[in-house]
Write an enzyme that holds these catalytic residues in place. Structure first.
Site, PDB file in Angstrom:
ATOM      1  CG  ASP A 102     -88.564  -9.409  -3.202  1.00 60.04           C
ATOM      2  OD1 ASP A 102     -89.667  -9.086  -2.728  1.00 60.04           O
ATOM      3  OD2 ASP A 102     -88.445  -9.834  -4.368  1.00 60.04           O
ATOM      4  CD  GLU A 168     -93.955  -9.339  -6.274  1.00 54.93           C
ATOM      5  OE1 GLU A 168     -94.711  -9.642  -7.205  1.00 54.93           O
ATOM      6  OE2 GLU A 168     -93.068  -8.469  -6.380  1.00 54.93           O
TER       7      GLU A 168
END
Length: 435
Positions: A102, A168
């Protein structure tokens, strides 16, 4: 003349060692040959970043690459997660390797031909999107590892599980995600993982360096929310109010005494930070309530308990002393455990990192008060999480742009060291377990 007797197991051991050294030479050559591809992957991900649980394009590229290598692929795990399973030609342990996918809601300022121009909606606001923490490099490195190890499949002494994880940095409000959700959905099972390795690029560590720490290497983290309720009044008549802004100010100041007066900082660092305070709507109105949000960081269970109890006591008792009330939620929305590098495993694998990067380039570092959800995997199996240099040689670690900022920058010449390190950790662990 006496006959020389050499135990058979010694021949076997020498043979295995020679094979492993030959494998490492193959890893080094293949990683170097892949450098341009790894950089190209990273630049593509950087130019087309996606926020947590929205990594649709990203995960499709990864899944296609793994499938092309003949790796068994699972998709849609924890929303957009991808897992590849590479079964070696020889029996042995299951080694997991992890990369996060991400990006962050940051507008990029770096003048690069592949700089992100992407904008999207985040928590109801239009934001820029940028890989300002290096997850683009993590994915590219692990894709390179997959290509190298898949080419050595028949000689692998076990199975490799490639984990490409979404979110994350945390799932969007109201959603689940990240490593915690990956674990809940069985990523550490079928086949059952024995050990896990992961890395994080660091923009303030010189390229070519690896830094590590046994034990607690990154902090455990909990967020918090404190709602102070008082009594509203006209700003000209404060004696008619119970002013929640004044109360909140006292609480914020007092919270800082937790670390400075209650934590033994010679043993473990800790942090209590208030990052958001909202209250009031007009300059001459004392509001009825104030809401604060913040974060706490710690490295031991004892410090976590101490900080939590003190935050609650200071907030509620300070409010009570002023005739107000305080409601404390800790954690408020998320909690990550301490990222804890298994001490025995770290000692066992340190020679691998030193042989890969050169002993002089593998450095012990102090604890990091940032947090990582890699810790959820380490709760299930022993693991090592280390840092890979991404700052240009000769750079200043103090002035180099830090992570999560618009000016974040990486020197791409260090990516192949990451590929070699993860490959060699895998091969050496498998060789050790196979003896």
């Amino acid at each position: 003349m006496k006959k020389l007797f050499v135990p058979l197991f010694l021949f076997v051991s020498l043979s295995a060692s020679a094979q492993n050294n030959a494998a490492k030479k193959i890893v080094s050559d293949k990683a170097d040959a892949l450098e341009s591809k790894i950089i190209a992957w990273r630049r593509d991900f950087h130019e087309h970043p996606e926020l947590g649980n929205r990594e649709v394009r990203t995960s499709a590229i990864i899944a296609k690459h793994l499938q092309a290598l003949g790796i068994t692929v699972q998709t849609g795990i924890a929303t957009t997660g991808v897992v590849g399973i590479l079964k070696g030609g020889l029996p042995g342990p299951v080694v997991a390797l992890r990369a996060d996918m991400d990006a962050l809601p940051v507008i990029e300022r770096v003048n690069l031909p592949f700089a992100s121009k992407v904008k999207t909606q985040y928590n109801g606001n239009e934001v820029g999107v940028m890989h300002s923490c290096g997850h683009d490099s993590h994915m590219a490195i692990l894709m390179g590892v997959a290509e190298v190890l898949s080419s050595m499949k028949k000689d692998l002494r076990g199975t490799v599980k490639f984990i490409f994880q979404p979110a994350e940095e945390g799932a969007p409000t109201g959603e689940k995600g990240g490593a915690e959700e990956m674990v809940k959905q069985g990523v550490m099972e079928n086949p059952k993982v024995d050990v896990i390795f992961g890395l994080h690029i660091n923009s303030q560590t010189e390229v070519g360096k690896i830094v590590y720490r046994p034990g607690g290497t990154m902090a455990g983290v909990k967020d918090l929310q404190i709602t102070v309720k008082g009594r509203s009044a006209h700003g000209a008549y404060p004696w008619s109010s119970v002013d929640p802004i004044v109360v909140s100010a006292q609480i914020i100041t007092s919270l800082q005494s937790i670390v400075s007066r209650n934590i033994n900082v010679t043993e473990n660092p800790a942090v209590v930070t208030i990052g958001v305070i909202n209250g009031g709507s007009r300059f001459n109105i004392i509001p009825e309530s104030v809401k604060m949000q913040g974060t706490v960081r710690y490295f031991t269970d004892g410090d976590e308990k101490l900080i939590t109890e003190n935050v609650k006591r200071i907030a509620t008792k300070t409010a009570e002393a002023y005739g107000a009330t305080a409601e404390v939620m800790i954690p408020f929305s998320n909690k990550y455990p301490v990222t804890f590098n298994d001490i025995a495993l770290t000692a066992k694998m340190l020679p691998t990192l030193e042989a890969t990067a050169g002993k002089e380039n593998v450095l012990l570092r102090p604890p990091v008060t940032g947090a990582e959800d890699f810790s959820f995997y380490q709760q299930k199996v022993p693991g090592i999480f280390f840092f890979l240099g991404g700052m240009p040689k000769g750079g200043n670690s103090i002035t180099a742009p830090s992570h999560h900022t618009p000016d974040f920058y990486l020197d791409e010449s260090g990516f192949t060291l990451g590929v070699k390190a993860l490959c060699n950790l895998t091969l050496d662990y498998m060789a050790g377990k196979g003896k």
